[in-house]
Design an enzyme around this catalytic site. Structure first.
Site, PDB file in Angstrom:
ATOM      1  CE  LYS A 188      -3.869  -2.186   2.294  1.00  0.00           C
ATOM      2  NZ  LYS A 188      -4.649  -2.298   3.539  1.00  0.00           N
ATOM      3  CD  GLU A 189       2.220   4.239  -4.554  1.00  0.00           C
ATOM      4  OE1 GLU A 189       3.296   3.624  -4.652  1.00  0.00           O
ATOM      5  OE2 GLU A 189       1.817   5.019  -5.436  1.00  0.00           O
TER       6      GLU A 189
ATOM      7  CE  LYS B 233       0.961  11.200  -8.756  1.00  0.00           C
ATOM      8  NZ  LYS B 233       0.180  10.252  -9.585  1.00  0.00           N
TER       9      LYS B 233
END
Length: 161
Positions: free
Chosen positions: A71-72, A84
């Site tokens: 998960k990021e 980003k």
């Protein structure tokens, strides 16, 4: 101590178009499974709209030999500067002794027809996991930039470009 690996890849398209069509918001999550299915199987949005705080679940293609998924969270989005920054928050390399694993993408205008994608991985590794240092690599980000370049080389440029 946080370490860093960087690479720069030239893309034959204007910076604004590269950000708009690939790297901005959630577009990259749609691009990856289509253009790099041997790297990323799927990207699921768990929360958010592509801005800061957005949480994604990324699943790698089977057989890569590393983690199956992670998960990021998007920790910084600057649409004006085309930057980003995303950080692993669960799974992935964190399960291999990394305490920080962060991705930074910056789209730098070169001229009106091309730009540079500067890809950076920042990481910190627990001392007892030093044998896993070889997992830290910028290569997946380079592969994404190369796929983006191929996409633009094979996509009709707007008439006014």
């Amino acid at each position: 101590m946080v370490s860093e690996i960087s690479d720069e890849t030239e893309i034959q398209a204007p910076a604004a178009r590269v950000w708009e069509e690939i790297y901005g918001g959630l577009r990259l999550g749609k691009f990856l499974p289509l253009h790099l299915p041997n790297l990323i199987e799927k990207v699921e949005v768990l929360e958010g709209d592509g801005g800061e705080g957005t949480l994604l679940h990324i699943t790698f293609a089977p057989g890569l030999g590393g983690p199956a998924s992670y998960k990021e969270k998007f920790v910084k989005i600057d649409n004006e500067k085309r930057i980003k920054i995303a950080e692993m928050v669960e799974g992935g390399y964190l399960d291999f002794g990394f305490t920080v694993y962060r991705f930074r993408i910056e789209i730098i205008e070169k001229d009106e027809h091309s730009c540079i994608v500067k890809s950076t991985v920042e990481y910190e590794l627990k001392e007892e996991a030093a044998q896993n240092i070889s997992l830290a690599t910028v290569q997946p980000l380079v592969a994404i930039a190369q796929a983006a370049n191929n996409y633009f080389l094979n996509t009709q440029q707007p008439k006014d470009a």
